[in-house]
Write a protein that holds these residues in place. Sequence first.
Motif, short mmCIF file in Angstrom:
data_model
loop_
_atom_site.label_atom_id
_atom_site.label_comp_id
_atom_site.label_asym_id
_atom_site.label_seq_id
_atom_site.Cartn_x
_atom_site.Cartn_y
_atom_site.Cartn_z
N VAL A 1 20.31 19.69 9.41
CA VAL A 1 21.16 18.88 8.53
C VAL A 1 21.60 17.63 9.28
O VAL A 1 21.57 16.51 8.76
CB VAL A 1 22.38 19.70 8.04
CG1 VAL A 1 23.35 18.83 7.28
CG2 VAL A 1 21.91 20.87 7.17
N LYS A 2 21.98 17.84 10.53
CA LYS A 2 22.42 16.71 11.35
C LYS A 2 21.27 15.69 11.49
O LYS A 2 21.45 14.48 11.34
CB LYS A 2 22.85 17.23 12.72
CG LYS A 2 23.50 16.21 13.58
CD LYS A 2 23.95 16.77 14.89
CE LYS A 2 24.58 15.61 15.63
NZ LYS A 2 24.71 15.74 16.99
N GLU A 3 20.09 16.23 11.73
CA GLU A 3 18.92 15.35 11.88
C GLU A 3 18.65 14.59 10.59
O GLU A 3 18.31 13.41 10.61
CB GLU A 3 17.69 16.18 12.26
CG GLU A 3 17.74 16.72 13.68
CD GLU A 3 16.70 17.83 13.91
OE1 GLU A 3 16.81 18.47 14.96
OE2 GLU A 3 15.81 18.03 13.04
N ILE B 1 20.81 13.80 8.30
CA ILE B 1 21.84 12.78 8.08
C ILE B 1 21.47 11.52 8.88
O ILE B 1 21.64 10.40 8.41
CB ILE B 1 23.24 13.32 8.47
CG1 ILE B 1 23.66 14.38 7.45
CG2 ILE B 1 24.27 12.19 8.53
CD1 ILE B 1 24.97 15.08 7.74
N TYR B 2 20.90 11.75 10.04
CA TYR B 2 20.48 10.60 10.84
C TYR B 2 19.24 9.94 10.21
O TYR B 2 19.20 8.72 10.01
CB TYR B 2 20.19 11.04 12.28
CG TYR B 2 19.71 9.88 13.12
CD1 TYR B 2 20.56 8.81 13.39
CD2 TYR B 2 18.41 9.83 13.60
CE1 TYR B 2 20.12 7.71 14.12
CE2 TYR B 2 17.96 8.73 14.34
CZ TYR B 2 18.82 7.68 14.59
OH TYR B 2 18.39 6.60 15.30
N LYS B 3 18.30 10.79 9.83
CA LYS B 3 17.03 10.26 9.30
C LYS B 3 17.24 9.54 7.96
O LYS B 3 16.72 8.45 7.72
CB LYS B 3 16.07 11.43 9.12
CG LYS B 3 14.64 11.03 8.84
CD LYS B 3 13.75 12.26 8.79
CE LYS B 3 12.78 12.16 7.63
NZ LYS B 3 12.22 13.42 7.22
N LEU B 4 18.03 10.14 7.11
CA LEU B 4 18.14 9.58 5.76
C LEU B 4 19.31 8.62 5.61
O LEU B 4 19.35 7.81 4.70
CB LEU B 4 18.28 10.71 4.72
CG LEU B 4 17.13 11.72 4.65
CD1 LEU B 4 17.46 12.89 3.76
CD2 LEU B 4 15.84 11.05 4.16
N ARG B 5 20.29 8.72 6.49
CA ARG B 5 21.47 7.87 6.37
C ARG B 5 21.69 6.95 7.56
O ARG B 5 22.55 6.07 7.52
CB ARG B 5 22.74 8.72 6.22
CG ARG B 5 22.80 9.58 4.99
CD ARG B 5 23.24 8.72 3.81
NE ARG B 5 22.91 9.39 2.57
CZ ARG B 5 23.66 10.34 2.03
NH1 ARG B 5 24.78 10.70 2.61
NH2 ARG B 5 23.31 10.90 0.91
#
Length: 1017
Positions: free
Chosen positions: A246-248, A250-254
Amino acid sequence: MNAGKQELKVKRVSTRKRTRDSLNSNLTPAKKRGTGPEKGMLNGLMADENPTEYCSDNEDLFGDYDSILGDSSVMAKLDCVEQIARKQEPQQAVDSQPRHSDDRLTDSILDVFKDKSFEDLPAATPFDLSEDDVENMKMSELLQEDKTSTPLRIKKRTSEGRTKMGVVNTTEGQTSGVFSKARRSMTDHLKRAMLSNARAPSSVSCAKVLKEAVVTEEINVAMQAMETVSTVTTDLGPFFGLPTKVKELIYKLRGINDLYDWQKTCLNLDSIRERRNLIYSLPTSGGKTLVAEILILKELLCRKKDCLFILPYISLVQEKVRGLAGFGLELDFMVEEYAGSKGRFPPVKRRNNRSLYIATIEKGHSLVNSLIENGRLDNMGLVVVDELHMLGDGSRGAIIEMTLAKVLYMSNQTQIIGMSATLGNIKDIQTFLRAENYTNDFRPVQLSEYVKLKDTIYEVAPQEEDCLKFSRLLNFKYSSSMQRMDPDHIIALATEVIPAYSCLIFCPTQKNCENIAGMICKYLKEEFLVHKEKEKGVLLQELRSSGNGSMCPVLKKVIPYGLAYHHSGLTSGERRLVEEAYSSGVLCLLACTSTLAAGINLPARRVILRSPYVAADFIKRSQYKQMVGRAGRAGIDTVGESILIIQDKDRIMAKKLVSAPMETCYSNLTHNDGKGILSLILSIIGLNASTFITTTLEQVKDFMSGTLLCVQEDQLCVERNLWDMVQESLAFLKEKDLITISQCAQRETLEITKLGKATYKSSVDLTQCDVLYKDLSKGLESLMLNSYLHLIYLIMPYDMIAQCKPDWMAFFRQFTLLSASEQKMAAAIGVPESFVARKAAGQTVKKSVNMAAVRRLYLALVLFTLLKETNLWSVAERFQLSRGFIQTLLSSSSAFCSCVLHFTEEFEEFWPFKALLAELTRRLSYCVTAELVPLMEVAGVLEYRAKQLYNAGYKTLAHLANADPNVLSNTVENLNKRQANMMVASAKMLLNEKASALQEEVDELLMLPLDLPMASH
Ligand SMILES: Nc1ncnc2c1ncn2[C@@H]1O[C@H](COP(=O)(O)OP(=O)(O)OP(=O)(O)O)[C@@H](O)[C@H]1O
Ligand SMILES: [Mg+2]
């Protein structure tokens, strides 16, 4: 056939060992019911007995942003001021003073099969599964129970389902063999189709599969941890109880790689860990959404419950659907859009998957109603309400209150989270929601507020006695003509920041927006034309094609300078293009109405409030805060600033405005002559009636004690107390023949009538329901079906009719073009040609004519022409109406048509309307040529984009879902990579959602009733 279906359902219920607790009703409060399986059983029974469709499309009555304005009458005031102004002032003058003056998705199962192949897909065909893919698929099936790649999941789920059926069947005897064979071929067929259609273009690598297995494992660990939640446990998973993926993501998509401190604190609150209700309140741009999204993901992934995310506008819902579709695809949950004409009631039951419903206020309410009625509310783990202060906003506020009161009363399993930047009286709301509160002042980009009076700029300094502190003198050199044109020095203020930075100018009226944009560009230097010249050229080109060759002359003039205006008079296509161009920096300045402040996220370096008025009203503190809150883009600007322009006479009020505490947010159930209370009570009785259990007066009283109105009774019910109001409302509902009141076992019992049921289920205004019934009955007597005209006439929203003033010449011209039967129908409803001809000739007509019917027919003609020609611009010109008005007419008619459809469904005598209005609703929802409809079903794809996609070879949903975003953005003009990614993700999600709904339908259809009569031994 129906009876058979009914029998099957009832029997299926019995196989699930459901018991019916006759003491519990839909209205039984959660606190009085068990929380264990019994409740689920009862509710499950209800679910199967009476699945019904709901509809509440009120938000559509005002299109998108303006729903709230139209609703709370600011829009009406604005329009009124506009109209007066239009008559009084010449076009060019710039005001130096503010003027004080279910639709069930129509695609059939065949659609899935229709997309036989992708030979015409402008990318590598997804049918070609490489050996690697096949290997991976096998491996992934071995590795995981519940995979994240949907096509594979569906395959697995299908086979699991069949195994279970097989077990049942073998014990049941011979019939099962035949049955399971039929089922196998059907499911295999479906499986193949879905596997192909929903398959992602990228191949699944071994590493990915392994990674997904790790994720599944992490979720399982987190879930176990959740189950044994204790106050000692502080970290339920690697990322706030969620998998690292999820953290990844959030970084990838946001692009966000670390949470703000307040976000971390908030997510670690005891109230969050213990799933208590929570209100959190932070300044605008504080990053509130991300916290809500993480909580939603936790609920979906760890607790395996559905979630509802309520946002105030259609555009925001669409933006969120696009933004979260990627998470849904990666983490394997459904993202379902409930806005405009989208959303099914009751929602599709997904036994093996969870759904995130993203809804507008009205659709969220209908969804909650339908879940209560079908006994499925406990599946909803979390309800998030963004912009919670809208509780205080007219009838839309009343709808939020009704929704939350019902959730609170009905389910003690459902957590409620509310967020806002402008809540004045959190205490009251906390009491209402039984919630805890978290507040923080954090704002990532510092906001400096200023006030401009004459040529002096003051800084807002609440600590100063005067609230304002001298900051600087405005530096400008104006010629005398410029001074006359721009006495408030808006040009000087704007050119201090543009074109390098962006600027929003909030104006009191729509016309003022256009005038300000026109005025500024007149005085801009040539250099402005050169800045991003190519991109602006493209934008103009796109605007022209979105208008089928027509274009607004003001936009045509101002866009080359990088400016535009933005208000509800734009078509949705124009609005989207202007928003996208501003977001990407092609446009540097927007002159807009206050609607933009609460709509899509469009921040600016500098925000100018052209005056402290919206239409003729002095703005509220919360409106001011929302507008100035647009200043400062996180991650782009280091500072944001707002400048409020005031005149001498506004000085005292303005000081209060910038320094006063936030306004109190009051319940709106009493708004508009208590319409909120009336429809709330009607729906309470109606929801109970759906389980054949009557409502008692005590139950209504008990329910009402859980409303915000009850919390604020001392302040709001001054003349008569809440109980008196309830009594009065009941009397009114009885008088309107919406309910009956009878004495039964010394208790007053309340029952809903047919008209009442139709009214609450269709969300038709209860003051209009009797008129609607009469109109439809009369219409049915001589329904003209040679064309859509008569049906369109019947679904014309009553509110729009009141606003309409026919242009008699245009009316007459169109009238003469009607066919003989259409003219006959017009005469039958009381509008003969002779009357229209006389009016067009300017003659007075002595004979009395029903003017409501005349206006209604005129609007019906406008819409009828639009439906035929699908060109909003030419229709607007022909009828001498603004394009914004036509856009509103279309969206409000399509919404009302859907309401009328649901209304008629409750009356046997209206059976012919069912098929007719279903088709008309579908046609009005999109109002484009048929081939574009499947593409426009994807969140946020508008007509001009659908045309582009279609012409580029992306002709169906499957084409779009399987598209390579790189190829897509290279093929389709002016579609950047980010947009292409989001579009493909949304299309994939929609396709998965449809395929999975079909799968559920097939499973249910093929389920063998366990109590099938067998041959006796
Ligand atoms: N931890 C973070 N790091 C960097 N950017 C963030 C972070 N959290 C949120 N943002 C970004 O900050 C911007 C504003 O966030 P958001 O829209 O959630 O604000 P908000 O609090 O809801 O404000 P408003 O009250 O105006 O709606 C968004 O672009 C979001 O992506
Ligand atoms: Mg927000």
